[in-house]
Structure formats: structure tokens, C-alpha cells
Design a protein around this motif. Structure first.
Motif, PDB file in Angstrom:
ATOM      1  N   GLU A 269       3.572   1.787   1.665  1.00  0.00           N
ATOM      2  CA  GLU A 269       4.098   1.971   3.094  1.00  0.00           C
ATOM      3  C   GLU A 269       4.952   0.799   3.342  1.00  0.00           C
ATOM      4  O   GLU A 269       5.038  -0.414   2.923  1.00  0.00           O
ATOM      5  CB  GLU A 269       2.983   2.133   4.076  1.00  0.00           C
ATOM      6  CG  GLU A 269       2.030   3.240   3.766  1.00  0.00           C
ATOM      7  CD  GLU A 269       1.130   3.510   4.927  1.00  0.00           C
ATOM      8  OE1 GLU A 269       1.447   3.020   6.122  1.00  0.00           O
ATOM      9  OE2 GLU A 269      -0.178   3.948   4.734  1.00  0.00           O
TER      10      GLU A 269
ATOM     11  N   ASP B 201      -8.680   2.442   5.821  1.00  0.00           N
ATOM     12  CA  ASP B 201      -8.778   2.782   4.365  1.00  0.00           C
ATOM     13  C   ASP B 201      -7.822   1.877   3.554  1.00  0.00           C
ATOM     14  O   ASP B 201      -8.267   1.111   2.529  1.00  0.00           O
ATOM     15  CB  ASP B 201      -8.751   4.066   3.956  1.00  0.00           C
ATOM     16  CG  ASP B 201      -9.935   5.156   4.657  1.00  0.00           C
ATOM     17  OD1 ASP B 201     -10.981   4.444   4.729  1.00  0.00           O
ATOM     18  OD2 ASP B 201      -9.585   6.192   4.879  1.00  0.00           O
ATOM     19  N   LEU B 202      -6.744   1.763   4.140  1.00  0.00           N
ATOM     20  CA  LEU B 202      -5.680   0.904   3.424  1.00  0.00           C
ATOM     21  C   LEU B 202      -5.813  -0.505   3.637  1.00  0.00           C
ATOM     22  O   LEU B 202      -5.915  -1.136   2.487  1.00  0.00           O
ATOM     23  CB  LEU B 202      -4.391   1.030   4.194  1.00  0.00           C
ATOM     24  CG  LEU B 202      -3.033   0.250   3.704  1.00  0.00           C
ATOM     25  CD1 LEU B 202      -3.045   0.577   1.952  1.00  0.00           C
ATOM     26  CD2 LEU B 202      -1.993   0.350   4.532  1.00  0.00           C
TER      27      LEU B 202
ATOM     28  N   GLY C 251       0.784  -1.280  -0.078  1.00  0.00           N
ATOM     29  CA  GLY C 251       0.049   0.004  -0.160  1.00  0.00           C
ATOM     30  C   GLY C 251       0.951   1.248   0.069  1.00  0.00           C
ATOM     31  O   GLY C 251       0.196   2.306   0.646  1.00  0.00           O
TER      32      GLY C 251
ATOM     33  N   ASP D 280      -8.577  -1.133   0.586  1.00  0.00           N
ATOM     34  CA  ASP D 280      -7.811  -0.966  -0.710  1.00  0.00           C
ATOM     35  C   ASP D 280      -7.189  -2.343  -0.941  1.00  0.00           C
ATOM     36  O   ASP D 280      -6.959  -3.010  -1.937  1.00  0.00           O
ATOM     37  CB  ASP D 280      -6.895   0.266  -0.718  1.00  0.00           C
ATOM     38  CG  ASP D 280      -7.323   1.574  -0.689  1.00  0.00           C
ATOM     39  OD1 ASP D 280      -8.693   1.568  -1.128  1.00  0.00           O
ATOM     40  OD2 ASP D 280      -6.661   2.612  -0.199  1.00  0.00           O
ATOM     41  N   LEU D 281      -6.263  -3.015   0.324  1.00  0.00           N
ATOM     42  CA  LEU D 281      -5.772  -4.032  -0.064  1.00  0.00           C
ATOM     43  C   LEU D 281      -6.616  -5.122  -0.066  1.00  0.00           C
ATOM     44  O   LEU D 281      -6.484  -6.263  -0.888  1.00  0.00           O
ATOM     45  CB  LEU D 281      -4.910  -4.404   1.247  1.00  0.00           C
ATOM     46  CG  LEU D 281      -3.570  -3.742   1.574  1.00  0.00           C
ATOM     47  CD1 LEU D 281      -3.118  -3.524   2.954  1.00  0.00           C
ATOM     48  CD2 LEU D 281      -2.757  -3.694   0.335  1.00  0.00           C
TER      49      LEU D 281
ATOM     50  N   ARG E 265      -6.704   6.234   8.599  1.00  0.00           N
ATOM     51  CA  ARG E 265      -6.096   5.815   7.384  1.00  0.00           C
ATOM     52  C   ARG E 265      -5.552   4.443   7.176  1.00  0.00           C
ATOM     53  O   ARG E 265      -5.715   3.859   5.945  1.00  0.00           O
ATOM     54  CB  ARG E 265      -4.967   7.120   7.345  1.00  0.00           C
ATOM     55  CG  ARG E 265      -4.306   7.111   5.865  1.00  0.00           C
ATOM     56  CD  ARG E 265      -3.058   7.874   6.081  1.00  0.00           C
ATOM     57  NE  ARG E 265      -2.003   7.187   6.848  1.00  0.00           N
ATOM     58  CZ  ARG E 265      -1.220   6.290   6.402  1.00  0.00           C
ATOM     59  NH1 ARG E 265      -1.297   5.910   5.041  1.00  0.00           N
ATOM     60  NH2 ARG E 265      -0.336   5.861   7.035  1.00  0.00           N
ATOM     61  N   LEU E 266      -5.348   3.685   8.255  1.00  0.00           N
ATOM     62  CA  LEU E 266      -5.071   2.383   8.102  1.00  0.00           C
ATOM     63  C   LEU E 266      -6.195   1.540   7.572  1.00  0.00           C
ATOM     64  O   LEU E 266      -6.186   0.682   6.867  1.00  0.00           O
ATOM     65  CB  LEU E 266      -4.491   1.944   9.300  1.00  0.00           C
ATOM     66  CG  LEU E 266      -2.866   2.507   9.553  1.00  0.00           C
ATOM     67  CD1 LEU E 266      -2.416   1.554  10.885  1.00  0.00           C
ATOM     68  CD2 LEU E 266      -1.986   2.168   8.390  1.00  0.00           C
TER      69      LEU E 266
END
Length: 202
Positions: A48, A98-99, A46, A102-103, A95-96
Motif C-alpha cells: 500500500e 492485520d497489516l 504492505g 504482517d509488518l 485490515r490495517l
């Protein structure tokens, strides 16, 4: 975990596949995780970097007289992402989350064999603020795929402060047990992944 053997007792090929962490705390955590997870360090996902990354895969298969005649195959996975974050905030945790979604779009294959996938984020902190503790303790994010016919995925959060022997975890974040080194897991009421396994086998 009822059988927490020393890493030296594991087969050589398993020990050699597990990296060493310069971070003593994460290295000790990896000793608990290596029995169930494929582990990596300095993993990127992601966009990061994660100090510790793990992947768990469980497959259930029922057989009719012979392995070739199988039915009701199901798969469950967990992706674990952990890193140091001195003073995490609610905004960072959001935010994590949301990540995690996404993942899930990238990694989850929704079909009849998919039971569930967990995306677990662990932040190793110096302190836990009151708002972070409140956010994480009340957090649960589970998404059904095709009304559950194609399983589900879940985002889990953990914040841990090893120096103070303190942590907070969202409701379904069973992996938190591996990060609370001050608690004995040799004879726990529930094993490291017991609730995860229960959700899978039910």
C-alpha cells in the motif's frame, strides 16, 4: 514537546533530509514529527501507498565505567503510516490491524535487546462515524514475544478530521498529538512521545 523550535532553526542537513508535502496539513504535521522521526513521503509498505511515513528508534544503554563495558542494551522503535482516507470504516481499520501484524512478522527481531515496536496507522478523514469512533477509542492490541522476554509489539490507530478539529485515538497511540495541530504542544502535560518513552525506560 518542550522544545518546538521552528524548522529553520534545525541544522541544515536535517532540514534538507525532510521532504515537503503538497498537502498543507501533512506538511505542518511533519514539522512536529521531524524532531523525532526519519520521514518519507509516498512510501510503500504492505503493498500500500502512504502519504507520510516515519520511523523512530530509541536505544537505551547502561555503562559500567566505560562505554565499551555496556550492559542491559534495549531498543524500541515506532513505524508510522499516515494517509488521507475520506470515510474510513471499521473493516478498513481491521485490515490495517492485520497489516500491522504482517509488518511485525517482517520487521521485528525478537531477542533479548528488543524492548518494543509500535506500528501506528493514522487516517486523515473528512468525518468519523460513530462505529469507527467506538472501535478506535476502545482498541488496544499488544503482543508479547516469548512471554515478554523478547519484548512486545503494538498496533495503534488514529483517525483525525483536521477541518473539524476532531480525532479519535487508541489507548497507546501517543503520536496522535502530532496530528492535532489545533492543540498547543509547546507546554503539554505529556510530551509527544512521553508515554512511549516511559514504557521504554521503566
Amino acid at each position: 514537546m518542550s522544545d518546538e523550535r521552528a524548522p529553520a532553526e534545525l541544522p541544515a542537513e536535517i532540514r534538507e533530509a525532510v521532504p515537503d508535502w503538497e498537502d498543507e496539513y501533512l506538511d505542518r504535521v511533519s514539522d512536529r514529527l521531524l524532531y523525532n522521526y526519519d520521514l518519507e513521503k509516498d512510501h510503500r509498505a504492505g503493498g500500500e501507498r502512504w502519504d507520510l511515513y516515519g520511523k523512530l528508534r530509541v536505544r537505551s544503554q547502561k555503562q559500567f565505567f566505560h562505554p565499551a563495558l555496556s550492559y542491559a542494551d534495549h531498543e524500541a522503535e515506532e513505524y508510522l503510516f499516515a494517509r488521507r482516507e475520506s470515510r474510513p470504516t471499521v473493516a478498513e481499520l481491521e485490515r490495517l490491524v492485520d497489516l500491522g501484524h504482517d509488518l511485525a512478522d517482517e520487521r521485528v527481531v525478537p531477542d533479548e535487546e528488543h524492548f518494543g515496536t509500535d506500528f501506528s496507522f493514522v487516517l486523515v478523514a473528512d468525518e468519523i462515524s460513530d462505529d469507527v469512533r467506538e472501535f478506535v477509542s476502545g482498541f488496544r492490541d499488544r503482543t508479547l514475544l516469548k512471554f515478554g522476554y523478547h519484548g512486545h509489539y503494538e498496533v495503534n490507530l488514529v483517525v483525525v478530521v483536521p477541518e473539524k478539529e476532531d480525532h479519535v485515538a487508541s489507548e497507546a497511540a501517543d503520536v496522535a498529538e502530532a496530528f492535532t495541530l489545533w492543540d498547543d504542544v509547546t507546554t503539554p502535560d505529556e510530551g509527544l512521545l512521553s508515554r512511549f518513552a516511559k514504557r521504554f525506560w521503566q
